[in-house]
Design a protein around this motif. Structure first.
Motif, PDB file in Angstrom:
ATOM      1  N   VAL A 144       0.864  -1.181   0.000  1.00  0.00           N
ATOM      2  CA  VAL A 144       0.000   0.000   0.000  1.00  0.00           C
ATOM      3  C   VAL A 144       0.899   1.228   0.000  1.00  0.00           C
ATOM      4  O   VAL A 144       1.770   1.365   0.858  1.00  0.00           O
ATOM      5  CB  VAL A 144      -0.892   0.026   1.264  1.00  0.00           C
ATOM      6  CG1 VAL A 144      -1.757   1.278   1.276  1.00  0.00           C
ATOM      7  CG2 VAL A 144      -1.757  -1.227   1.328  1.00  0.00           C
ATOM      8  N   LEU A 145       0.717   2.110  -0.990  1.00  0.00           N
ATOM      9  CA  LEU A 145       1.483   3.357  -1.035  1.00  0.00           C
ATOM     10  C   LEU A 145       0.615   4.447  -0.418  1.00  0.00           C
ATOM     11  O   LEU A 145      -0.414   4.824  -0.978  1.00  0.00           O
ATOM     12  CB  LEU A 145       1.848   3.722  -2.477  1.00  0.00           C
ATOM     13  CG  LEU A 145       2.697   2.693  -3.230  1.00  0.00           C
ATOM     14  CD1 LEU A 145       3.007   3.168  -4.640  1.00  0.00           C
ATOM     15  CD2 LEU A 145       4.002   2.400  -2.492  1.00  0.00           C
ATOM     16  N   VAL A 146       1.027   4.942   0.745  1.00  0.00           N
ATOM     17  CA  VAL A 146       0.215   5.895   1.486  1.00  0.00           C
ATOM     18  C   VAL A 146      -0.032   7.144   0.641  1.00  0.00           C
ATOM     19  O   VAL A 146       0.903   7.784   0.152  1.00  0.00           O
ATOM     20  CB  VAL A 146       0.902   6.262   2.822  1.00  0.00           C
ATOM     21  CG1 VAL A 146       0.083   7.298   3.589  1.00  0.00           C
ATOM     22  CG2 VAL A 146       1.102   5.008   3.670  1.00  0.00           C
ATOM     23  N   GLY A 147      -1.306   7.457   0.436  1.00  0.00           N
ATOM     24  CA  GLY A 147      -1.660   8.670  -0.309  1.00  0.00           C
ATOM     25  C   GLY A 147      -1.510   8.550  -1.814  1.00  0.00           C
ATOM     26  O   GLY A 147      -1.763   9.505  -2.551  1.00  0.00           O
ATOM     27  N   ARG A 148      -1.098   7.369  -2.305  1.00  0.00           N
ATOM     28  CA  ARG A 148      -0.897   7.245  -3.749  1.00  0.00           C
ATOM     29  C   ARG A 148      -1.655   6.058  -4.343  1.00  0.00           C
ATOM     30  O   ARG A 148      -2.096   6.096  -5.478  1.00  0.00           O
ATOM     31  CB  ARG A 148       0.613   7.114  -4.060  1.00  0.00           C
ATOM     32  CG  ARG A 148       0.966   6.774  -5.519  1.00  0.00           C
ATOM     33  CD  ARG A 148       0.557   7.892  -6.472  1.00  0.00           C
ATOM     34  NE  ARG A 148       0.867   7.581  -7.866  1.00  0.00           N
ATOM     35  CZ  ARG A 148       0.053   6.955  -8.692  1.00  0.00           C
ATOM     36  NH1 ARG A 148      -1.116   6.506  -8.273  1.00  0.00           N
ATOM     37  NH2 ARG A 148       0.387   6.767  -9.961  1.00  0.00           N
ATOM     38  N   GLY A 149      -1.792   4.974  -3.575  1.00  0.00           N
ATOM     39  CA  GLY A 149      -2.469   3.803  -4.135  1.00  0.00           C
ATOM     40  C   GLY A 149      -1.770   2.526  -3.741  1.00  0.00           C
ATOM     41  O   GLY A 149      -1.537   2.264  -2.562  1.00  0.00           O
ATOM     42  N   TYR A 150      -1.370   1.753  -4.766  1.00  0.00           N
ATOM     43  CA  TYR A 150      -0.818   0.425  -4.494  1.00  0.00           C
ATOM     44  C   TYR A 150       0.421   0.173  -5.332  1.00  0.00           C
ATOM     45  O   TYR A 150       0.564   0.691  -6.436  1.00  0.00           O
ATOM     46  CB  TYR A 150      -1.864  -0.657  -4.802  1.00  0.00           C
ATOM     47  CG  TYR A 150      -3.100  -0.481  -3.958  1.00  0.00           C
ATOM     48  CD1 TYR A 150      -3.204  -1.095  -2.718  1.00  0.00           C
ATOM     49  CD2 TYR A 150      -4.138   0.336  -4.398  1.00  0.00           C
ATOM     50  CE1 TYR A 150      -4.323  -0.910  -1.926  1.00  0.00           C
ATOM     51  CE2 TYR A 150      -5.268   0.536  -3.606  1.00  0.00           C
ATOM     52  CZ  TYR A 150      -5.348  -0.091  -2.372  1.00  0.00           C
ATOM     53  OH  TYR A 150      -6.449   0.114  -1.589  1.00  0.00           O
ATOM     54  N   LEU A 151       1.276  -0.675  -4.775  1.00  0.00           N
ATOM     55  CA  LEU A 151       2.484  -1.104  -5.467  1.00  0.00           C
ATOM     56  C   LEU A 151       2.316  -2.575  -5.802  1.00  0.00           C
ATOM     57  O   LEU A 151       1.941  -3.366  -4.946  1.00  0.00           O
ATOM     58  CB  LEU A 151       3.679  -0.926  -4.525  1.00  0.00           C
ATOM     59  CG  LEU A 151       5.024  -1.474  -4.992  1.00  0.00           C
ATOM     60  CD1 LEU A 151       5.590  -0.582  -6.083  1.00  0.00           C
ATOM     61  CD2 LEU A 151       5.995  -1.544  -3.824  1.00  0.00           C
ATOM     62  N   LEU A 152       2.555  -2.928  -7.054  1.00  0.00           N
ATOM     63  CA  LEU A 152       2.507  -4.336  -7.449  1.00  0.00           C
ATOM     64  C   LEU A 152       3.869  -4.733  -7.970  1.00  0.00           C
ATOM     65  O   LEU A 152       4.534  -3.965  -8.663  1.00  0.00           O
ATOM     66  CB  LEU A 152       1.470  -4.549  -8.566  1.00  0.00           C
ATOM     67  CG  LEU A 152       0.002  -4.336  -8.193  1.00  0.00           C
ATOM     68  CD1 LEU A 152      -0.869  -4.458  -9.428  1.00  0.00           C
ATOM     69  CD2 LEU A 152      -0.432  -5.357  -7.163  1.00  0.00           C
TER      70      LEU A 152
END
Length: 306
Positions: free
Chosen positions: A237-245
């Motif tokens: 989970v990227l805080v304030g940005r979305g998600y990392l895959l």
């Protein structure tokens, strides 16, 4: 030992046993499982420390560290020089060559909670084009409670040893710390009671995955986890940005096909080359935490110091 001497069943058995009994002696494991002690010793000696490892798992939140992922543009010809300089800074815990939405380096950075505002100054030492995001585990726990480092310096050395090899004999740890074995046992229990030491995990050294596709997306399409369940895939989970895959695979596989497959699920996409800076990545393997904390026990060194 060549790969042809490796028996997958033996490795599988060893990993299974060590996940069940990560720090028990081989004698104890053989006893508990009704196995032939000499056979177990032979398998252990053949693979442990070469293909199979047991490492400590820590909750870095409890010691006041925030985890960031950073992407830095670095010209190809300066890649090694910049990576070497970054690796001198112990707060950069992982460095990988990457080409895609940033050409250069992707790094995992642990930042003491009170030093987050220094991150830009650190990044500017290595690149004038970068982005970074705080990364948390998926699914998010919603816990925003960060502790601090308030342990004596010896604990940093102990945590480094257990992270590197959790099966290091107590007598060896005691020697390195200049403490008695009962004291070392007490220190390990202290880390467990405080929720810093979460446990141990046995893993197999992954030699075939030398490439990764990494991507950022503002919305996580859950079907991605189902669709790619046969791959090794990591979600953050990227805080304030979305998600990392992150998908892991081998350079022998078709890269174009991979990019095409994954691009539908992310807005930004890059390829990681794990083998490119491998020798630099592996510098200071056992000295992560002890280089971060101050010897007087007064918290962390400054991330700008390096």
């Amino acid at each position: 030992m060549g790969m042809q001497d490796v028996n997958p069943d033996e490795i599988e058995l060893l990993v299974e046993l060590l996940n069940k009994y990560p720090v028990e002696s081989l004698k104890k494991i053989a006893e508990l499982e009704g196995l032939d002690y000499h056979k177990l010793t032979r398998i252990y000696d053949k693979y442990y420390g070469k293909y199979v490892f047991v490492n400590a798992m820590y909750d870095i939140k409890k010691i006041g560290l925030k985890s960031y992922i950073a992407y830095l543009s670095v010209p190809r010809e300066r890649l090694r020089e910049v990576a070497l300089r970054m690796k001198q800074n112990p707060f950069f815990v992982d460095i990988t060559a990457m080409f895609g939405f940033k050409n250069g380096i992707t790094a995992i950075v642990y930042v003491p909670k009170e030093q987050v505002d220094l991150l830009d100054q650190v990044m500017e030492k290595y690149s004038d084009d970068y982005e970074y995001y705080e990364v948390r585990a998926y699914p998010p726990s919603g816990d925003d409670n960060f502790g601090e480092w308030n342990l004596p310096y010896q604990y940093a050395i102990l945590m480094d040893i257990l992270k590197w090899d959790a099966r290091t004999p107590l007598s060896e740890i005691a020697r390195e710390l200049g403490k008695s074995r009962p004291t070392v046992r007490f220190m390990i229990r202290t880390l467990q009671h405080r929720g810093i030491l979460l446990g141990y995990i046995a893993t197999i050294e992954n030699t075939e995955h030398d490439r990764g596709v990494t991507g950022i997306t503002s919305e996580l399409n859950e079907e991605v986890l189902e669709k790619f369940k046969d791959y090794e895939i990591n979600v953050g989970v990227l805080v304030g940005r979305g998600y990392l895959l992150e998908w892991y695979f081998s350079s022998k596989e078709d890269l174009a096909q991979k990019l095409f497959e994954f691009s539908g699920y992310v807005e930004q996409l890059g390829i990681e080359y794990f083998d490119l800076l491998a020798d630099i990545k592996e510098m200071y393997p056992k000295e992560r935490l002890r280089r971060m904390v101050r010897k007087d026990g007064e918290g962390y060194r400054s991330i700008l110091e390096f």
